[in-house]
Design an enzyme around this catalytic site. Structure first.
Site, mmCIF file in Angstrom:
data_model
loop_
_atom_site.group_PDB
_atom_site.id
_atom_site.type_symbol
_atom_site.label_atom_id
_atom_site.label_comp_id
_atom_site.label_asym_id
_atom_site.label_seq_id
_atom_site.Cartn_x
_atom_site.Cartn_y
_atom_site.Cartn_z
ATOM 1 N N PRO A 12 0.776 -1.238 0.000
ATOM 2 C CA PRO A 12 0.000 0.000 0.000
ATOM 3 C C PRO A 12 0.812 1.295 0.000
ATOM 4 O O PRO A 12 0.272 2.364 -0.246
ATOM 5 C CB PRO A 12 -0.812 -0.109 1.287
ATOM 6 C CG PRO A 12 -0.053 -1.051 2.161
ATOM 7 C CD PRO A 12 0.700 -1.976 1.270
ATOM 8 N N ASP A 35 3.041 1.266 -12.012
ATOM 9 C CA ASP A 35 1.800 2.041 -12.064
ATOM 10 C C ASP A 35 1.967 3.329 -11.281
ATOM 11 O O ASP A 35 2.783 3.389 -10.362
ATOM 12 C CB ASP A 35 0.656 1.233 -11.433
ATOM 13 C CG ASP A 35 0.103 0.214 -12.399
ATOM 14 O OD1 ASP A 35 0.352 0.351 -13.606
ATOM 15 O OD2 ASP A 35 -0.572 -0.712 -11.933
ATOM 16 N N LYS A 57 -1.713 5.725 -15.553
ATOM 17 C CA LYS A 57 -2.694 6.471 -16.328
ATOM 18 C C LYS A 57 -2.785 7.932 -15.955
ATOM 19 O O LYS A 57 -3.580 8.646 -16.498
ATOM 20 C CB LYS A 57 -4.067 5.828 -16.142
ATOM 21 C CG LYS A 57 -4.124 4.438 -16.703
ATOM 22 C CD LYS A 57 -5.463 3.816 -16.440
ATOM 23 C CE LYS A 57 -5.435 2.806 -15.378
ATOM 24 N NZ LYS A 57 -5.773 2.905 -14.070
ATOM 25 N N ASP A 90 -1.657 -5.533 -4.107
ATOM 26 C CA ASP A 90 -1.449 -6.877 -4.636
ATOM 27 C C ASP A 90 -1.803 -6.882 -6.119
ATOM 28 O O ASP A 90 -2.823 -6.303 -6.508
ATOM 29 C CB ASP A 90 -2.353 -7.878 -3.889
ATOM 30 C CG ASP A 90 -2.134 -9.280 -4.416
ATOM 31 O OD1 ASP A 90 -1.228 -9.965 -3.909
ATOM 32 O OD2 ASP A 90 -2.847 -9.692 -5.352
ATOM 33 N N ILE A 93 -5.415 -8.071 -7.192
ATOM 34 C CA ILE A 93 -6.638 -7.425 -6.692
ATOM 35 C C ILE A 93 -6.805 -6.068 -7.360
ATOM 36 O O ILE A 93 -5.995 -5.160 -7.153
ATOM 37 C CB ILE A 93 -6.605 -7.290 -5.155
ATOM 38 C CG1 ILE A 93 -6.552 -8.705 -4.570
ATOM 39 C CG2 ILE A 93 -7.817 -6.513 -4.646
ATOM 40 C CD1 ILE A 93 -6.788 -8.827 -3.119
ATOM 41 N N THR A 118 -2.449 -6.020 -0.050
ATOM 42 C CA THR A 118 -3.449 -5.172 -0.707
ATOM 43 C C THR A 118 -3.819 -3.991 0.197
ATOM 44 O O THR A 118 -3.733 -4.073 1.424
ATOM 45 C CB THR A 118 -4.689 -6.000 -1.109
ATOM 46 O OG1 THR A 118 -5.517 -5.195 -1.949
ATOM 47 C CG2 THR A 118 -5.495 -6.462 0.099
ATOM 48 N N MET A 170 -11.357 2.481 -5.008
ATOM 49 C CA MET A 170 -11.701 3.508 -5.998
ATOM 50 C C MET A 170 -13.096 4.103 -5.743
ATOM 51 O O MET A 170 -13.944 4.120 -6.628
ATOM 52 C CB MET A 170 -11.632 2.913 -7.415
ATOM 53 C CG MET A 170 -10.250 2.461 -7.785
ATOM 54 S SD MET A 170 -10.196 1.413 -9.251
ATOM 55 C CE MET A 170 -10.389 -0.200 -8.551
HETATM 56 C C1 SAM Z 1 -6.399 0.086 -9.446
HETATM 57 S S1 SAM Z 1 -6.714 -0.224 -7.756
HETATM 58 C C2 SAM Z 1 -5.295 -1.123 -7.307
HETATM 59 C C3 SAM Z 1 -5.483 -1.898 -6.049
HETATM 60 C C4 SAM Z 1 -4.209 -2.619 -5.615
HETATM 61 N N1 SAM Z 1 -3.865 -3.646 -6.551
HETATM 62 C C5 SAM Z 1 -4.313 -3.191 -4.219
HETATM 63 O O1 SAM Z 1 -4.277 -4.406 -4.050
HETATM 64 O O2 SAM Z 1 -4.434 -2.395 -3.278
HETATM 65 C C6 SAM Z 1 -6.410 1.355 -7.086
HETATM 66 C C7 SAM Z 1 -7.175 1.590 -5.796
HETATM 67 O O3 SAM Z 1 -6.561 0.922 -4.713
HETATM 68 C C8 SAM Z 1 -6.782 1.665 -3.533
HETATM 69 N N2 SAM Z 1 -5.487 2.038 -2.951
HETATM 70 C C9 SAM Z 1 -4.259 1.720 -3.407
HETATM 71 N N3 SAM Z 1 -3.299 2.172 -2.576
HETATM 72 C C10 SAM Z 1 -3.943 2.783 -1.559
HETATM 73 C C11 SAM Z 1 -3.532 3.460 -0.378
HETATM 74 N N4 SAM Z 1 -2.235 3.574 -0.045
HETATM 75 N N5 SAM Z 1 -4.471 3.998 0.424
HETATM 76 C C12 SAM Z 1 -5.779 3.883 0.133
HETATM 77 N N6 SAM Z 1 -6.233 3.257 -0.957
HETATM 78 C C13 SAM Z 1 -5.344 2.704 -1.792
HETATM 79 C C14 SAM Z 1 -7.577 2.896 -3.927
HETATM 80 O O4 SAM Z 1 -8.939 2.605 -3.767
HETATM 81 C C15 SAM Z 1 -7.215 3.025 -5.381
HETATM 82 O O5 SAM Z 1 -8.153 3.793 -6.087
#
Ligand code: SAM
Length: 270
Positions: A12, A35, A57, A90, A93, A118, A170
């Site tokens: 994270p 990313d 993106k 992850d 996910i 994740t 998201m």
């Molecule tokens: C495309 S998804 C990727 C998720 C990632 N694969 C995961 O397992 O956390 C992107 C979303 O993950 C969440 N996210 C990722 N990093 C975060 C963080 N440090 N704090 C809060 N939400 C996070 C948010 O909801 C973000 O819009």
């Protein structure tokens, strides 16, 4: 001679939450394609001599289409390079890893998946929310506020009627819309929820509210997650006991834990 692609979870944000394997690979691969949600603290660990490219993106630049990323992975590994595809959290996910794995399989490119923590787990841990609880949450649902075009949103009503914790990835910034959707799905207005921004980083912010008061949440920087469910009542109890269960009239900012992130909360009764 073919190289290899590693689909790696960066976790994270907090570099201490990287796996040892991810760190070892980060230091040894030829190319890193990352990313834009991968935290800057993690990107700093990439050796200066390693070719690193943002294939995300945002950054104001035109996004690279998924097909182009797949092509790049196949081409680079096909030329013998060891390539890391670095994704936040992850890779399996909400990470589109499925599409990349399919492309690599089709082209007979060797690949390996290295899991990461994740963001739901990182965020819950840093705020002290038990995502499951023997007495109030026997089910954990990870869902997204945004589906791919042409795909219907999940029917949240099915979750509202069960003893579940819902984590919305998201969630976007339309908090009023989210609140209305949760209420329409059958979540009780007083169900607690936590909006967690940039979890596990020094920029972390947490807003504790209820489903009906969510529209009053402050604008927080992405990436954010929304955790909905009775277990949110336990949020940050150890780091922040004072007043948590008593109604307060206005938003309150409190330094939180070792990361000194910011916690605000709305009133709700236990
Ligand atoms: C495309 S998804 C990727 C998720 C990632 N694969 C995961 O397992 O956390 C992107 C979303 O993950 C969440 N996210 C990722 N990093 C975060 C963080 N440090 N704090 C809060 N939400 C996070 C948010 O909801 C973000 O819009």
């Amino acid at each position: 001679m073919n190289g290899k692609v590693y689909l790696v979870g960066a976790g994270p944000g907090d570099p201490d939450l990287l796996t040892l394997k991810a760190l070892r690979l980060l230091r040894s691969v030829d190319v890193v394609l990352y990313d834009d949600l991968v935290a800057p603290e993690i990107l700093q660990l990439i050796p200066a001599t390693t070719r690193a490219q943002n294939v995300g993106k945002r950054c104001g630049a035109k996004s690279m289409r998924q097909a182009e990323i797949n092509f790049l992975l196949v081409t680079l590994a096909g030329s013998g390079l060891r390539v890391m595809r670095l994704k936040s959290g992850d890779p399996l996910i909400f990470g589109r890893a499925g599409e990349e794995i399919e492309a690599l399989r089709k082209s007979n490119i060797e690949h390996e998946i290295v899991p990461g923590i994740t963001s739901a787990l990182g965020a819950a841990a840093s705020v002290g929310i038990p995502l499951t609880h023997r007495e109030m949450a026997s089910t954990l649902v990870l869902t997204t506020g945004q589906r791919a075009p042409g795909h219907e949103d999940l029917d949240w009503a099915r979750i509202a009627s069960s003893e579940a914790t819902l984590v919305i990835y998201m969630p976007g910034h339309d908090y009023a819309g989210l609140s209305a959707r949760l209420v329409a799905a059958g979540f009780a207005a007083e169900t607690p929820c936590a909006l967690i921004s940039q979890a596990t980083t020094s920029r972390q912010r947490v807003h504790i509210s209820t489903v009906s008061l969510l529209h009053r949440a402050p604008f927080v920087a992405t990436p954010t997650l929304l955790v909905v469910g009775d277990v949110v009542k336990f949020a940050d109890r150890m780091a922040w006991d004072e007043g948590f269960f008593s109604p307060i009239n206005e938003l309150k900012t409190v330094a939180s834990g070792a990361l000194a992130g910011t916690v605000t909360h709305e009133e709700f009764s236990a």
